[in-house]
Design a protein around this motif. Structure first.
Motif, PDB file in Angstrom:
ATOM      1  N   ALA A   9      -3.314  15.601  19.036  1.00 48.03           N
ATOM      2  CA  ALA A   9      -4.380  14.962  19.812  1.00 48.03           C
ATOM      3  C   ALA A   9      -4.032  13.505  20.107  1.00 48.03           C
ATOM      4  O   ALA A   9      -3.389  12.835  19.297  1.00 48.03           O
ATOM      5  N   GLY A  10      -4.434  13.049  21.282  1.00 46.87           N
ATOM      6  CA  GLY A  10      -4.269  11.640  21.632  1.00 46.87           C
ATOM      7  C   GLY A  10      -2.887  11.268  22.125  1.00 46.87           C
ATOM      8  O   GLY A  10      -2.577  10.103  22.319  1.00 46.87           O
ATOM      9  N   VAL A  11      -2.075  12.275  22.370  1.00 49.23           N
ATOM     10  CA  VAL A  11      -0.692  11.991  22.759  1.00 49.23           C
ATOM     11  C   VAL A  11      -0.548  11.892  24.283  1.00 49.23           C
ATOM     12  O   VAL A  11       0.499  11.514  24.792  1.00 49.23           O
ATOM     13  N   GLY A  12      -1.621  12.250  24.974  1.00 51.66           N
ATOM     14  CA  GLY A  12      -1.608  12.176  26.440  1.00 51.66           C
ATOM     15  C   GLY A  12      -1.285  13.512  27.094  1.00 51.66           C
ATOM     16  O   GLY A  12      -1.027  13.573  28.299  1.00 51.66           O
ATOM     17  N   ARG A 152      -5.545   5.247  22.240  1.00 56.21           N
ATOM     18  CA  ARG A 152      -5.773   6.006  23.488  1.00 56.21           C
ATOM     19  C   ARG A 152      -7.050   6.825  23.391  1.00 56.21           C
ATOM     20  O   ARG A 152      -7.858   6.850  24.311  1.00 56.21           O
ATOM     21  N   ARG A 153      -7.192   7.530  22.268  1.00 55.55           N
ATOM     22  CA  ARG A 153      -8.373   8.382  22.115  1.00 55.55           C
ATOM     23  C   ARG A 153      -9.646   7.534  22.092  1.00 55.55           C
ATOM     24  O   ARG A 153     -10.657   7.895  22.677  1.00 55.55           O
ATOM     25  N   HIS A 154      -9.572   6.381  21.432  1.00 54.35           N
ATOM     26  CA  HIS A 154     -10.744   5.503  21.344  1.00 54.35           C
ATOM     27  C   HIS A 154     -11.138   5.012  22.738  1.00 54.35           C
ATOM     28  O   HIS A 154     -12.326   5.032  23.100  1.00 54.35           O
ATOM     29  N   ARG A 155     -10.134   4.626  23.520  1.00 59.15           N
ATOM     30  CA  ARG A 155     -10.409   4.183  24.911  1.00 59.15           C
ATOM     31  C   ARG A 155     -11.095   5.293  25.709  1.00 59.15           C
ATOM     32  O   ARG A 155     -12.062   5.050  26.421  1.00 59.15           O
ATOM     33  N   GLU A 156     -10.584   6.512  25.545  1.00 59.16           N
ATOM     34  CA  GLU A 156     -11.163   7.657  26.264  1.00 59.16           C
ATOM     35  C   GLU A 156     -12.628   7.850  25.889  1.00 59.16           C
ATOM     36  O   GLU A 156     -13.479   8.071  26.744  1.00 59.16           O
ATOM     37  N   LEU A 157     -12.903   7.785  24.571  1.00 57.72           N
ATOM     38  CA  LEU A 157     -14.262   8.029  24.093  1.00 57.72           C
ATOM     39  C   LEU A 157     -15.206   6.941  24.585  1.00 57.72           C
ATOM     40  O   LEU A 157     -16.323   7.229  25.023  1.00 57.72           O
ATOM     41  N   VAL A 158     -14.743   5.702  24.548  1.00 59.66           N
ATOM     42  CA  VAL A 158     -15.575   4.585  25.018  1.00 59.66           C
ATOM     43  C   VAL A 158     -15.844   4.745  26.518  1.00 59.66           C
ATOM     44  O   VAL A 158     -16.979   4.612  26.982  1.00 59.66           O
ATOM     45  N   THR A 165     -16.637   3.891  16.675  1.00 59.72           N
ATOM     46  CA  THR A 165     -15.774   2.782  16.263  1.00 59.72           C
ATOM     47  C   THR A 165     -14.329   3.272  16.218  1.00 59.72           C
ATOM     48  O   THR A 165     -14.065   4.486  16.159  1.00 59.72           O
ATOM     49  N   ALA A 166     -13.419   2.299  16.210  1.00 55.86           N
ATOM     50  CA  ALA A 166     -11.999   2.651  16.107  1.00 55.86           C
ATOM     51  C   ALA A 166     -11.728   3.330  14.768  1.00 55.86           C
ATOM     52  O   ALA A 166     -10.903   4.242  14.677  1.00 55.86           O
ATOM     53  N   GLU A 167     -12.474   2.916  13.726  1.00 59.51           N
ATOM     54  CA  GLU A 167     -12.269   3.502  12.389  1.00 59.51           C
ATOM     55  C   GLU A 167     -12.642   4.979  12.387  1.00 59.51           C
ATOM     56  O   GLU A 167     -11.917   5.821  11.861  1.00 59.51           O
ATOM     57  N   THR A 168     -13.799   5.286  12.990  1.00 57.67           N
ATOM     58  CA  THR A 168     -14.226   6.692  13.045  1.00 57.67           C
ATOM     59  C   THR A 168     -13.214   7.513  13.836  1.00 57.67           C
ATOM     60  O   THR A 168     -12.836   8.622  13.448  1.00 57.67           O
ATOM     61  N   THR A 169     -12.769   6.955  14.949  1.00 56.18           N
ATOM     62  CA  THR A 169     -11.804   7.667  15.796  1.00 56.18           C
ATOM     63  C   THR A 169     -10.530   7.946  14.991  1.00 56.18           C
ATOM     64  O   THR A 169      -9.986   9.050  15.033  1.00 56.18           O
ATOM     65  N   SER A 170     -10.100   6.942  14.254  1.00 58.51           N
ATOM     66  CA  SER A 170      -8.872   7.072  13.475  1.00 58.51           C
ATOM     67  C   SER A 170      -9.020   8.161  12.407  1.00 58.51           C
ATOM     68  O   SER A 170      -8.141   9.009  12.224  1.00 58.51           O
TER      69      SER A 170
END
Ligand code: DC
Length: 219
Positions: A9-12, A152-158, A165-170
């Motif tokens: 996930a998140g690799v594009g 990348r995933r965090h940007r997508e979700l936002v 948060t970035a922490e939750t995404t991570s």
């Protein structure tokens, strides 16, 4: 002709697979959407995604179809278009859980292969090159640094309006990675004959250019 694209996930993967399919005039097959559809049905039926027996019992009375129109894909569960409901955090986590159940994987296999029979397909997932289409002539395995994938995933979700948060995404991404890579059936591993692309420092266009070069030279 099938082009297989696998990776975490998140690799594009989705961005690249969609772009590649559009450039080549191929069908874009997002196999994750099928796992998400099973997860959606379980949640909708009040079944805990971790309840393997109940999830398995659901399958024979469920129908999942994919429709393709103008390059876009719709997912129908029992005749209902659920495409817009498949990317919530609940469905995302549930999909990762139910995708570890062998019965779910087995059940989704013919659906994926049937779509592959149409030919000219770019198929994206976790086990495309190893299990779904092992004889695909072109296989790519994408990976990237964990920090890049989280960003990348965090940007997508936002961008999608989800206040995470970035922490939750991570944490979610690493839990999902762990499950996808360590499950007993069809774990996320590169096919022996897959071409590896590290997307950490590459734009989607650069990744697609590498793929098109490989496909057009037949290497
Ligand atoms: O690609 P995605 O995030 O939409 O996939 C959702 C989940 O489905 C993911 O956690 C792993 C699973 N999956 C899988 O096991 N095999 C595939 N071919 C595609 C997805």
């Amino acid at each position: 002709m099938i082009i297989a694209i696998d990776g975490p996930a998140g690799v594009g993967k989705s961005t690249v697979a969609k772009l590649l399919a559009a450039r080549l005039g191929y069908l874009y097959l997002d196999t994750g959407a099928l796992y998400r559809a099973v997860a959606w049905k379980a949640l909708q039926s009040g079944i805990r995604p971790t309840d393997r027996e109940q999830v398995t019992t659901l399958l024979p009375t469920t129908s999942i179809h994919m429709q393709f129109q103008h390059g876009a894909m719709q997912v129908l569960v029992d005749g209902l278009d659920v495409t817009g409901d498949l990317r919530t955090p609940e469905v995302t986590t549930a999909a990762s859980i139910v995708s570890a159940f062998p019965a779910v994987r087995e059940w989704l296999l013919p659906i994926q292969r049937q779509i592959g029979q149409r030919g000219s397909v770019v198929a994206e997932g976790r086990d495309i090159g190893t299990k779904v289409f092992p004889s695909a002539p072109f296989k790519f395995f994408l990976d990237a640094d964990a920090t890049v994938r989280v960003a990348r995933r965090h940007r997508e979700l936002v961008a999608a309006g989800r206040g995470v948060t970035a922490e939750t995404t991570s944490r979610d991404l690493s839990d999902r990675d762990q499950r996808d890579r360590t499950r007993s059936v069809d774990p996320l591993v590169p096919a022996g004959d897959a071409r590896f692309i590290d997307t950490s420092a590459l734009s989607p266009d650069q990744v697609v250019a590498q793929m098109i070069a490989a496909v057009s030279t037949g290497s």
